[in-house]
Write a protein that holds these residues in place. Sequence first.
Motif, short mmCIF file in Angstrom:
data_model
loop_
_atom_site.label_atom_id
_atom_site.label_comp_id
_atom_site.label_asym_id
_atom_site.label_seq_id
_atom_site.Cartn_x
_atom_site.Cartn_y
_atom_site.Cartn_z
N VAL A 29 0.84 -1.20 0.00
CA VAL A 29 0.00 0.00 0.00
C VAL A 29 0.88 1.26 0.00
N SER A 30 1.95 1.23 0.77
CA SER A 30 2.85 2.38 0.82
C SER A 30 3.44 2.68 -0.56
N GLU A 31 3.86 1.63 -1.28
CA GLU A 31 4.40 1.83 -2.63
C GLU A 31 3.33 2.32 -3.58
N ALA A 32 2.10 1.87 -3.40
CA ALA A 32 1.00 2.33 -4.26
C ALA A 32 0.76 3.83 -4.07
N VAL A 33 0.83 4.28 -2.82
CA VAL A 33 0.69 5.72 -2.54
C VAL A 33 1.84 6.49 -3.18
N LEU A 34 3.07 5.99 -3.02
CA LEU A 34 4.24 6.67 -3.57
C LEU A 34 4.21 6.66 -5.10
N ALA A 35 3.64 5.62 -5.69
CA ALA A 35 3.51 5.58 -7.15
C ALA A 35 2.61 6.71 -7.64
N ARG A 36 1.56 6.99 -6.89
CA ARG A 36 0.70 8.13 -7.25
C ARG A 36 1.46 9.45 -7.11
N CYS A 37 2.27 9.52 -6.06
CA CYS A 37 3.07 10.74 -5.86
C CYS A 37 4.05 10.93 -7.02
N LEU A 38 4.69 9.83 -7.45
CA LEU A 38 5.62 9.90 -8.57
C LEU A 38 4.91 10.32 -9.85
N SER A 39 3.69 9.81 -10.04
CA SER A 39 2.94 10.17 -11.25
C SER A 39 2.62 11.67 -11.27
N SER A 40 2.50 12.26 -10.10
CA SER A 40 2.07 13.67 -10.03
C SER A 40 3.15 14.66 -10.46
N ILE A 41 4.42 14.22 -10.53
CA ILE A 41 5.48 15.13 -10.97
C ILE A 41 5.73 14.91 -12.47
N LYS A 42 4.67 15.06 -13.24
CA LYS A 42 4.68 14.77 -14.67
C LYS A 42 5.74 15.57 -15.42
N ASP A 43 5.82 16.87 -15.18
CA ASP A 43 6.77 17.71 -15.91
C ASP A 43 8.20 17.28 -15.65
N GLU A 44 8.49 16.97 -14.40
CA GLU A 44 9.83 16.55 -14.04
C GLU A 44 10.16 15.19 -14.66
N ARG A 45 9.19 14.29 -14.67
CA ARG A 45 9.39 12.99 -15.29
C ARG A 45 9.63 13.12 -16.79
N THR A 46 8.91 14.05 -17.40
CA THR A 46 9.09 14.27 -18.83
C THR A 46 10.50 14.75 -19.15
N ARG A 47 11.01 15.65 -18.31
CA ARG A 47 12.39 16.13 -18.51
C ARG A 47 13.38 14.98 -18.27
N ALA A 48 13.12 14.17 -17.25
CA ALA A 48 14.02 13.05 -16.94
C ALA A 48 14.04 12.04 -18.08
N SER A 49 12.91 11.85 -18.73
CA SER A 49 12.83 10.86 -19.81
C SER A 49 13.74 11.21 -20.98
N LYS A 50 14.11 12.48 -21.07
CA LYS A 50 14.95 12.93 -22.18
C LYS A 50 16.44 12.88 -21.87
N VAL A 51 16.78 12.68 -20.61
CA VAL A 51 18.21 12.71 -20.24
C VAL A 51 18.69 11.44 -19.55
N LEU A 52 17.78 10.62 -19.03
CA LEU A 52 18.17 9.42 -18.30
C LEU A 52 17.94 8.18 -19.16
N ASP A 53 18.99 7.40 -19.33
CA ASP A 53 18.92 6.22 -20.17
C ASP A 53 18.43 4.99 -19.40
N GLY A 54 17.90 4.05 -20.14
CA GLY A 54 17.50 2.75 -19.61
C GLY A 54 17.43 1.76 -20.75
N PRO A 55 17.02 0.53 -20.47
CA PRO A 55 16.92 -0.47 -21.54
C PRO A 55 15.92 -0.02 -22.61
N ALA A 56 16.23 -0.30 -23.86
CA ALA A 56 15.31 0.02 -24.94
C ALA A 56 14.16 -0.99 -24.95
N PHE A 57 12.94 -0.48 -25.17
CA PHE A 57 11.80 -1.37 -25.23
C PHE A 57 11.77 -2.07 -26.58
N THR A 58 11.75 -3.37 -26.53
CA THR A 58 11.60 -4.17 -27.75
C THR A 58 10.45 -5.13 -27.54
#
Length: 493
Positions: free
Chosen positions: A284-313
């Motif tokens: 439940v705690s992680e579910a709450v934190l997942a909602r909190c993470l979703s709420s920083i949309k602008d910051e996540r969008t900026r992070a998506s452009k500079v932080l690398d991870g595995p390519a989706f295939t």
Amino acid sequence: MSSEAVADIGLVGLAVMGQNLILNIADHKYDIVAYNRTTSRVDDFLANEAKDYKNVHGAHSIAELAKKLKRPRRVILLVKAGAPVDYLIDELIEHFEPGDIIIDGGNSNFNDTNRRYKALKEKGFLFVGMGVSGGEEGARYGPSLMPGGDERAWPHIKDILQDVAAKSDGEACCDWIGPAGSGHFVKMVHNGIEYGDMQLICEAYDMMHKYLKLDNQQMSEVFAEWNKGVLDSFLIEITRDVLAYKTKKGEYAVDKVLDEAGQKGTGKWTAITALDIGMPLTLVSEAVLARCLSSIKDERTRASKVLDGPAFTEYKGDKKAFIKKLEQALYASKIISYAQGFQLIRAAGKEYGWDFNNAAIGLMWRGGCIIRSVFLGDITAAYRADPNLENLLFYPFFKDAIHKAQGDWREVVAFAVSNGIPTPCFTTALSFYDGYRSARLPANLLQAQRDYFGAHTFRVLPSEANEDFPEGKDIHINWTGHGGNISASTYSA
């Protein structure tokens, strides 16, 4: 009794939930009086939604409401939690008499209910904090109701509440929970589990969308199939419908929804309460934190452009086989979530002196509420078989289910991690399971660290006790010294 007293019960708050619950009560042949602070809503309701009901009456003031209620007066408040509840209670007791019953059916924090219960009991009023679940449809046709508070009220409200509540196998999804704020506590845990269920479903959806490259219709069909098996539930059912819904232009509506999740606080309250009591309510705690993470949309969008991870295939293996594994991973994680939730309820019973009937709680959640599912029938059966069951994972049905699912569960989590797909609830559920089944955890090193920098002391394993390290004593070592000799002054009982 006033000659104007015609109603068996009253309800304050004419939003959709309140209106629907009034009509539900009226359908069960009870006279009910409706009141709203904006009195024009009373007139509109009587003229429209309730126009065919002779047993629905209106009031334009709290004084008129009180006059129209039979003794002991019974009234349900369905208003916004917090100050509005206190304001209404203060108004009501000016016109009510000792022995009258006030039921708060809103999403109040159980600590507020504890306070109100105590204050009103001192004044002679019978206060009940009642969790209500099921949304607008549940209110209209049968909600899950979780009343707790002054038990003297129960004989006067039992028939009404159990008549209007949802039914599961002929039994009402409503029973007395316990004293003080226990009813709202159980509703809070229900909502916390709801957060977890929803996040788990979203993680399964994300896996199918990103990893398997399924379209919305295909995913809807997967959820439809899951709803025929062990995952049969209201939330799986509505997910099927949400994914299939198209706009007039033929576009999938869910794809247009902004990925920022809202929350009203009950999940956070559940996590905070678990921390206060010292229980590992990780999912439940992680579910709450997942909602909190979703709420920083602008910051996540900026992070998506500079932080690398595995390519989706796209997954090249047997997609149907992987979906079966995903179903088992979701089922196993759900078992962990409910095991943690009932673990918290058990701990709260000890903390607050509340004697919870877990079988009854399972039944109350079996129908009418948002987390209703076939799965809850198994939980009810477990606690009926063993009312003192320490943890659901010890019950043969759930133990066997976890053992059967864990191979697929581990594979799904490994795939998600390897491919950079966030699965906080799948992952924390598995971590909890592995921690819970560990006879020894690395907390021995943690305790040594705490003693090193803060002289917080530690205790020894019974198997390692000796005259220098006595069992059951709080011990402190000067970790920068040599030899580890301990004098009597370095430990205390």
